[in-house]
Design an enzyme around this catalytic site. Structure first.
Site, PDB file in Angstrom:
ATOM      1  CD  GLU A 166      -0.471  -6.073   8.585  1.00 44.13           C
ATOM      2  OE1 GLU A 166      -0.703  -5.476   9.673  1.00 44.13           O
ATOM      3  OE2 GLU A 166      -0.977  -5.718   7.506  1.00 44.13           O
ATOM      4  CG  ASP A 193      -1.862  -1.137   1.313  1.00 41.76           C
ATOM      5  OD1 ASP A 193      -1.677  -2.117   0.569  1.00 41.76           O
ATOM      6  OD2 ASP A 193      -2.788  -1.069   2.130  1.00 41.76           O
TER       7      ASP A 193
HETATM    8  C1  DGY Z   1      -5.874  -1.644   4.358  1.00 41.09           C
HETATM    9  O1  DGY Z   1      -7.015  -1.357   4.685  1.00 41.09           O
HETATM   10  O2  DGY Z   1      -4.852  -1.278   4.937  1.00 41.09           O
HETATM   11  C2  DGY Z   1      -5.703  -2.560   3.247  1.00 41.09           C
HETATM   12  O3  DGY Z   1      -4.370  -2.845   2.992  1.00 41.09           O
HETATM   13  C3  DGY Z   1      -6.384  -2.116   2.024  1.00 41.09           C
HETATM   14  O4  DGY Z   1      -6.481  -3.257   1.297  1.00 41.09           O
END
Ligand code: DGY
Length: 447
Positions: A407, A177
């Site tokens: 994560e 992201d």
């Molecule tokens: C988040 O909400 O952080 C996700 O990575 C979007 O997919």
């Protein structure tokens, strides 16, 4: 500390490995919502596309039927045009932004309007190779056509005609992201007139581990652009203010396409296998188009400006997984990784530690991700780099043994970052890292 010392430090004992097996199974059960696995109950309380596919790799070690169900649920969310969305809003969890009411996609089950890395076909092949139960194989065979339709969607709507690379219209599609790969192209996305919105991720987690407001404003603006296009994929691909050719998507699609061809061979569907193999040269050409000679690495390219990001990220190594690369491409990548060994205690940082924007705990700007390590280790093995592949395996194992099922992890001190009780981290423990994982590693899924 020598390279080999680092490889073996804090490796779990046999007893620890068995305890971690139990814990990993418990994580998947905790995150099981009946037919799909949430990445992490608090932060990501729905079905996420590539998380779900990787979770299936963990389920297979408990219940192959449940593993196949995970993929069937994933494909049940497929749109008529072939796209498989990045989130399916299954269940009634709250506390997530942007939820279904924000996306407003005309689809049932409710979903987001963008996609995510297409790793499902590679997982389907791995599942096929787990046994020869005819009923399981029939179900996997039935998923070949939907997987093909999704891959075709990428080739039809998202393959840059000039280069062959796969383009993204939203950083969330890449799974990485807030990678600095997107910093410049995102900066050009207009955000005037953005409605107010409330995030939850930065209250669930330390905000220092999450993307900042500057990025979120642009994520929301891109969502609204898709909505204004009524989620018509060709229109979005043509008009999006964010059009970036991504190394990761191109490499993962190339590999998944090959894995789907192998699966089609195994399932006695030779015509499909032949057709899939015929597409591969254009994807390999796409990867080659992203080579940046100045930094000697594969980098994202902004298709609006033609500018290469010039960043060495963990995605820069995914072409090793996606294609057979010539020695003049492999050697510089290996050099980069060996340099990183001297900068980071744990491989593979999601951003080069020598990059000015490196942040060890902030999501995709430094932390180590187990799923990327799995794919890059596979790529290193297939390019005859067993030492580095073993190093990635040992580091990922040590990170989980030392910190738990996070994560992601700091490449500097191994501490966990992002959500805990994380589905794909647990799945990869069972499939790739545990003493009992044995020969069931994804890298051995090559035919
Ligand atoms: C988040 O909400 O952080 C996700 O990575 C979007 O997919």
């Amino acid at each position: 500390m020598s390279f080999s010392d680092q490889c073996t430090r804090s490796d779990p004992s046999e007893a620890d490995s068995a305890a971690l097996d139990r814990e990993a199974r418990a994580v998947l059960h905790t995150n099981d919502r009946g037919g799909f696995t949430v990445p992490s109950g608090t932060v990501y309380p729905f079905l996420w596309n590539w998380d779900s596919a990787f979770s299936a790799l963990g389920w297979v070690h408990m219940d192959i039927d449940r593993a196949v169900t995970e993929l069937e649920t994933l494909f049940r969310g497929q749109w008529d045009d072939g796209m498989v969305p990045h989130i399916q809003f299954l269940g009634d969890a709250g506390g997530y932004f942007p939820a279904a009411d924000m996306w407003q996609c005309p689809h049932d089950p409710p979903s987001s309007g963008i996609t995510q890395p297409p790793v499902a076909a590679s997982v389907m092949l791995a599942l096929w190779q787990q046994g020869d139960d005819p009923a399981i194989r029939a179900r996997l065979r039935a998923l070949i056509a939907p997987a093909l339709a999704w891959h075709d969607w990428f080739l039809d709507v998202r393959q840059d005609a000039a280069s062959g690379a796969i383009l993204t219209v939203h950083p969330w599609e890449t799974g990485r992201d807030n990678s600095p790969d997107w910093d410049e192209p995102l900066a050009a996305v207009p955000v005037e007139g953005l409605p107010p919105y409330e995030r939850y991720d930065d209250t669930h987690l330390d905000a220092a581990m999450r993307p900042g407001k500057h990025d979120y404003d642009r994520y929301v603006a891109l969502l609204l652009h898709g909505r204004a296009c009524q989620w018509d994929a060709p229109t979005i691909a043509r008009t999006s203010p964010f059009r970036v050719a991504d190394v990761g998507l191109t490499a993962m699609l190339a590999r998944a396409h090959l894995d789907l061809a192998r699966l089609a061979d195994a399932a006695d569907m030779p015509d499909i296998a032949r057709r899939l193999r015929g597409d591969l040269p254009s994807l390999h050409r796409g990867l080659e188009s992203l080579w940046n000679e100045d930094v000697a690495a594969y980098c994202a390219r902004d298709l609006r400006t033609g500018q290469s990001s010039g960043r060495v990220t963990s995605a820069s190594f995914l072409p090793l997984y996606g294609a057979d690369l010539p020695p003049e491409r492999v050697a510089p990548l290996v050099c980069h990784m060996k340099r990183m060994v001297t900068r980071a205690r744990y491989l593979l940082p999601s951003l080069d530690p020598d990059d000015i924007d490196f942040e060890p705990l902030r999501y995709w700007r430094g932390p180590v991700w187990a799923v990327v390590n799995l794919m890059v280790a596979d790529g290193l093995s297939r390019h005859d780099e067993p030492m580095l592949a073993a190093r990635l395996h040992a580091d990922t194992r040590a990170l989980i043994a030392g910190s738990g099922f996070w994560e992601a992890f700091s490449p500097l001190d191994g501490s966990g970052t992002g959500g805990d009780c994380f589905g794909w981290t647990a799945a990869l423990w069972l499939h790739w890292l545990s003493d009992s994982a044995g020969a069931s590693r994804i890298e051995e899924s090559r035919s």
